[in-house]
Design an enzyme around this catalytic site. Structure first.
Site, PDB file in Angstrom:
ATOM      1  N   LEU A  42       0.861  -1.181   0.000  1.00  0.00           N
ATOM      2  CA  LEU A  42       0.000   0.000   0.000  1.00  0.00           C
ATOM      3  C   LEU A  42       0.897   1.231   0.000  1.00  0.00           C
ATOM      4  CD1 LEU A  42      -2.635  -1.039   2.686  1.00  0.00           C
ATOM      5  CD2 LEU A  42      -2.869  -1.154   0.194  1.00  0.00           C
ATOM      6  N   SER A  43       0.319   2.392  -0.276  1.00  0.00           N
ATOM      7  CA  SER A  43       1.148   3.593  -0.278  1.00  0.00           C
ATOM      8  C   SER A  43       1.734   3.857   1.104  1.00  0.00           C
ATOM      9  CB  SER A  43       0.351   4.801  -0.771  1.00  0.00           C
ATOM     10  OG  SER A  43      -0.767   5.045   0.057  1.00  0.00           O
ATOM     11  N   GLU A  44       1.025   3.458   2.162  1.00  0.00           N
ATOM     12  CA  GLU A  44       1.557   3.651   3.518  1.00  0.00           C
ATOM     13  C   GLU A  44       1.176   2.497   4.435  1.00  0.00           C
ATOM     14  OE1 GLU A  44       3.516   6.094   4.303  1.00  0.00           O
ATOM     15  OE2 GLU A  44       3.127   7.516   2.683  1.00  0.00           O
ATOM     16  N   THR A  45       2.134   2.105   5.272  1.00  0.00           N
ATOM     17  CA  THR A  45       1.871   1.289   6.450  1.00  0.00           C
ATOM     18  C   THR A  45       2.304   2.107   7.656  1.00  0.00           C
ATOM     19  OG1 THR A  45       2.191  -0.808   5.275  1.00  0.00           O
ATOM     20  CG2 THR A  45       2.398  -0.847   7.672  1.00  0.00           C
TER      21      THR A  45
END
Length: 262
Positions: A42-45
């Site tokens: 994902l774009s961020e964790t």
């Protein structure tokens, strides 16, 4: 450790910006944190650790590395804290690489308060025009590049080229225009090929640059922003000088148990 998959800046599943929020007792090695982010893709964790006071330590990783500020994953993390850690609270504080950040529950939305990015105007270049297929009206550079395009249609219709985008300055590359829909003030899209994220669906940190610009241009402090990614999302924003208030909705998709050994 528990991991919560959350869609931020939306009131329905499969829209907005997905983030994974990992609730842990301590931070494992950066290598482990990076590997989880790569696995999630994902774009961020986001990684959250209670620090023994009334604050939490919060870090964000993209598949390409750690980042110093992320809006949608902070909103998602605030939601997780309210739902699973502090159900009677209406304010949570995070200590981050960008200083203290807060998430509050206000008027039915989750609300963040972030530092603004300065509007440092730079010359529009032929490379920007070649990349976006239209000459920007203006360009600004802080951590990220923001190019103002002539119309909302130019923003929506842009066909991204990761190689060209990666040659432009800025960690992220944002494009924005005045909205052609009366219920929104601005429309935008955000790209991060330098972080192995082609297009970020809904980007809180980008609006630390977008909101001050449109507040100045439109002569108003309340900005309703639409991000025109394929998933789409809406941010309810307020320009506050050197700070920006960003509000939105959040939806939980899943709760998972990670089996991680250092």
């Amino acid at each position: 450790m528990k991991m919560y998959h959350v869609d931020a800046f939306t009131d329905q599943l499969f829209a907005g910006n997905p983030a994974d929020v990992c609730l842990m007792d301590h931070f494992p090695s950066d290598e482990v944190l990076q590997n989880i982010a790569k696995e999630n893709m994902l774009s961020e964790t986001a990684y959250l650790v209670k620090d023994g006071t009334d604050k939490y330590q919060l870090r964000w990783f993209t598949p390409g590395g750690e980042i110093d500020l992320c809006g949608h994953a902070t909103l998602a993390t605030g939601f997780v804290v309210f739902q699973y850690c502090q159900p009677t609270s209406n304010l949570v504080r995070f200590e981050t690489k960008s200083g203290e950040l807060t998430v509050a529950y206000v008027d039915g939305h989750y609300q963040m308060n972030f530092p603004s990015y300065p509007l440092n105007q730079i010359p529009v270049t032929d490379e920007m025009t070649a990349t976006f297929g239209v000459r920007p009206l203006a360009a600004y550079l802080a951590r990220d590049l923001m190019c103002v395009l002539p119309s909302a249609a130019d923003v929506r219709n842009y066909q991204l080229d990761a190689a060209q985008l990666a040659k432009l300055p800025g960690l992220l590359q944002n494009i924005t225009a005045a909205s052609d829909e009366p219920k929104y003030d601005s429309v935008s899209r955000c790209f991060a090929p330098k972080l192995d994220v082609l297009e970020d669906p809904v980007t809180g940190s980008s609006h630390c640059q977008i909101v001050p610009y449109w507040a100045q241009q439109l002569g108003k402090q309340q900005i309703t922003a639409f991000q025109a990614s394929p998933r789409t999302g809406v941010l309810y924003c307020e320009n506050q000088g050197d700070r920006v208030s960003l509000s939105g909705d959040v939806v939980l998709y899943s709760v998972d148990e990670l089996k991680i050994e250092e």
